[in-house]
Design a protein around this motif. Sequence first.
Motif, mmCIF file in Angstrom:
data_model
loop_
_atom_site.group_PDB
_atom_site.id
_atom_site.type_symbol
_atom_site.label_atom_id
_atom_site.label_comp_id
_atom_site.label_asym_id
_atom_site.label_seq_id
_atom_site.Cartn_x
_atom_site.Cartn_y
_atom_site.Cartn_z
ATOM 1 N N THR A 1 0.843 -1.199 0.000
ATOM 2 C CA THR A 1 0.000 0.000 0.000
ATOM 3 C C THR A 1 0.876 1.245 0.000
ATOM 4 O O THR A 1 0.667 2.168 -0.796
ATOM 5 C CB THR A 1 -0.935 -0.011 1.230
ATOM 6 N N ALA A 2 1.860 1.264 0.886
ATOM 7 C CA ALA A 2 2.761 2.415 0.968
ATOM 8 C C ALA A 2 3.525 2.603 -0.337
ATOM 9 O O ALA A 2 3.632 3.730 -0.843
ATOM 10 C CB ALA A 2 3.739 2.232 2.130
ATOM 11 N N CYS A 3 4.036 1.534 -0.889
ATOM 12 C CA CYS A 3 4.842 1.652 -2.119
ATOM 13 C C CYS A 3 4.014 2.185 -3.279
ATOM 14 O O CYS A 3 4.500 3.023 -4.053
ATOM 15 C CB CYS A 3 5.495 0.322 -2.456
ATOM 16 N N TRP A 4 2.766 1.748 -3.420
ATOM 17 C CA TRP A 4 1.935 2.266 -4.519
ATOM 18 C C TRP A 4 1.611 3.741 -4.314
ATOM 19 O O TRP A 4 1.579 4.520 -5.269
ATOM 20 C CB TRP A 4 0.678 1.426 -4.709
ATOM 21 N N LEU A 5 1.400 4.154 -3.065
ATOM 22 C CA LEU A 5 1.150 5.578 -2.806
ATOM 23 C C LEU A 5 2.415 6.405 -3.038
ATOM 24 O O LEU A 5 2.342 7.533 -3.533
ATOM 25 C CB LEU A 5 0.628 5.765 -1.383
ATOM 26 N N ILE A 6 3.555 5.848 -2.705
ATOM 27 C CA ILE A 6 4.836 6.534 -2.931
ATOM 28 C C ILE A 6 5.091 6.692 -4.427
ATOM 29 O O ILE A 6 5.475 7.776 -4.895
ATOM 30 C CB ILE A 6 5.979 5.755 -2.244
ATOM 31 N N ILE A 7 4.857 5.637 -5.182
ATOM 32 C CA ILE A 7 5.048 5.699 -6.638
ATOM 33 C C ILE A 7 4.112 6.735 -7.244
ATOM 34 O O ILE A 7 4.521 7.550 -8.075
ATOM 35 C CB ILE A 7 4.839 4.306 -7.268
ATOM 36 N N GLU A 8 2.869 6.729 -6.800
ATOM 37 C CA GLU A 8 1.898 7.709 -7.309
ATOM 38 C C GLU A 8 2.379 9.135 -7.030
ATOM 39 O O GLU A 8 2.369 9.993 -7.918
ATOM 40 C CB GLU A 8 0.534 7.467 -6.657
ATOM 41 N N ALA A 9 2.809 9.391 -5.803
ATOM 42 C CA ALA A 9 3.270 10.733 -5.431
ATOM 43 C C ALA A 9 4.544 11.113 -6.183
ATOM 44 O O ALA A 9 4.685 12.248 -6.648
ATOM 45 C CB ALA A 9 3.503 10.812 -3.926
ATOM 46 N N ALA A 10 5.466 10.178 -6.331
ATOM 47 C CA ALA A 10 6.735 10.467 -6.997
ATOM 48 C C ALA A 10 6.525 10.757 -8.487
ATOM 49 O O ALA A 10 7.197 11.627 -9.058
ATOM 50 C CB ALA A 10 7.708 9.297 -6.815
ATOM 51 N N GLN A 11 5.585 10.067 -9.109
ATOM 52 C CA GLN A 11 5.357 10.273 -10.539
ATOM 53 C C GLN A 11 4.778 11.650 -10.840
ATOM 54 O O GLN A 11 4.984 12.169 -11.929
ATOM 55 C CB GLN A 11 4.437 9.186 -11.094
ATOM 56 N N THR A 12 4.098 12.239 -9.896
ATOM 57 C CA THR A 12 3.504 13.555 -10.156
ATOM 58 C C THR A 12 4.553 14.654 -10.271
ATOM 59 O O THR A 12 4.257 15.721 -10.790
ATOM 60 C CB THR A 12 2.482 13.933 -9.066
ATOM 61 N N ARG A 13 5.784 14.395 -9.802
ATOM 62 C CA ARG A 13 6.813 15.437 -9.912
ATOM 63 C C ARG A 13 7.340 15.600 -11.326
ATOM 64 O O ARG A 13 7.976 16.594 -11.626
ATOM 65 C CB ARG A 13 8.028 15.225 -9.008
ATOM 66 N N ILE A 14 7.083 14.622 -12.184
ATOM 67 C CA ILE A 14 7.571 14.702 -13.568
ATOM 68 C C ILE A 14 6.352 14.763 -14.485
ATOM 69 O O ILE A 14 5.703 13.746 -14.738
ATOM 70 C CB ILE A 14 8.463 13.485 -13.904
ATOM 71 N N PRO A 15 6.007 15.958 -14.975
ATOM 72 C CA PRO A 15 4.763 16.144 -15.730
ATOM 73 C C PRO A 15 4.591 15.224 -16.934
ATOM 74 O O PRO A 15 3.491 14.786 -17.211
ATOM 75 C CB PRO A 15 4.827 17.607 -16.171
ATOM 76 N N GLY A 16 5.631 14.902 -17.633
ATOM 77 C CA GLY A 16 5.508 14.079 -18.827
ATOM 78 C C GLY A 16 5.363 12.594 -18.548
ATOM 79 O O GLY A 16 5.067 11.811 -19.444
ATOM 80 N N LEU A 17 5.549 12.188 -17.315
ATOM 81 C CA LEU A 17 5.487 10.770 -16.957
ATOM 82 C C LEU A 17 4.043 10.386 -16.639
ATOM 83 O O LEU A 17 3.418 10.960 -15.761
ATOM 84 C CB LEU A 17 6.383 10.508 -15.747
ATOM 85 N N LYS A 18 3.524 9.449 -17.358
ATOM 86 C CA LYS A 18 2.146 8.999 -17.170
ATOM 87 C C LYS A 18 2.134 7.641 -16.482
ATOM 88 O O LYS A 18 2.866 6.730 -16.884
ATOM 89 C CB LYS A 18 1.411 8.888 -18.512
ATOM 90 N N ALA A 19 1.290 7.499 -15.472
ATOM 91 C CA ALA A 19 1.129 6.219 -14.787
ATOM 92 C C ALA A 19 0.339 5.268 -15.684
ATOM 93 O O ALA A 19 -0.546 5.693 -16.427
ATOM 94 C CB ALA A 19 0.398 6.425 -13.466
ATOM 95 N N SER A 20 0.659 3.995 -15.605
ATOM 96 C CA SER A 20 -0.083 3.001 -16.376
ATOM 97 C C SER A 20 -1.448 2.778 -15.731
ATOM 98 O O SER A 20 -1.690 3.177 -14.593
ATOM 99 C CB SER A 20 0.691 1.677 -16.420
ATOM 100 N N GLU A 21 -2.337 2.122 -16.463
ATOM 101 C CA GLU A 21 -3.664 1.823 -15.913
ATOM 102 C C GLU A 21 -3.539 0.954 -14.667
ATOM 103 O O GLU A 21 -4.283 1.143 -13.697
ATOM 104 C CB GLU A 21 -4.529 1.132 -16.966
ATOM 105 N N ASP A 22 -2.614 0.015 -14.669
ATOM 106 C CA ASP A 22 -2.404 -0.840 -13.498
ATOM 107 C C ASP A 22 -1.911 -0.029 -12.303
ATOM 108 O O ASP A 22 -2.355 -0.235 -11.170
ATOM 109 C CB ASP A 22 -1.406 -1.957 -13.807
ATOM 110 N N GLN A 23 -0.991 0.894 -12.539
ATOM 111 C CA GLN A 23 -0.486 1.726 -11.452
ATOM 112 C C GLN A 23 -1.597 2.599 -10.872
ATOM 113 O O GLN A 23 -1.691 2.760 -9.654
ATOM 114 C CB GLN A 23 0.673 2.599 -11.944
#
Length: 154
Positions: free
Chosen positions: A74-96
Motif C-alpha cells: 500500500t505504501a509503495c503504490w502511494l509513494i510511486i503515485e506521489a513520486a510520478q507527479t513530480r515529472i509532468p511528462g510521466l504517465k502512470a499506467s492503468e495498473d499503477q
Amino acid sequence: MIPWITISPEMVYDYLAAPQVEGLRHSALAQQQEDPLPEIIRDICEQMRAEISAQPQNRLDRRAHTIPPHLKATACWLIIEAAQTRIPGLKASEDQIRLAEQAHQRLQRIAQGELPLGQPDSSDTSVTYRRPGARIDILHRRQGQATGHTLSGF
C-alpha cells in the motif's frame, strides 16, 4: 504485537522497474537538489499513520515513519503515485492507477475501522494525530430547553 517497518527507497524497487525508480529519483532535479524519494516516503508514511490513528482502536508504533508490515505494498503504490507527479511528462499506467486507488481505499477502510490492524510491538499511547471532523462524545448535558425566555439574557 508485530514489529512495524520503515519503508526504504530500495523497497520501492520491488514494485516498479529499476530504470523507472531511478528516473523518479534523479530526473527533473534543481541544482543541488537531493534525491526526493526519501522525503516522499516519509511524507506518505506519515499520511498513512494519520489515517491509521483516525480509528481510536488503532495504536501507532512509537518510532516515527513506521507502518505495519502488511501495508508495505500500500505504501509503495502511494509513494510511486506521489513520486510520478513530480515529472509532468510521466504517465502512470492503468495498473499503477488502479493499484494506487486500491491503496487509497484500503487506508480509508482502516480509518473507518473496517480493516483491523495488529498492534505494534512498541505502541505509542500518546497519539497526536486526529483527522479533522473526529467524533465528539457528549459526557454530560444540562437538562432544559432553549427558548426565547431562557435565552433572553444573551
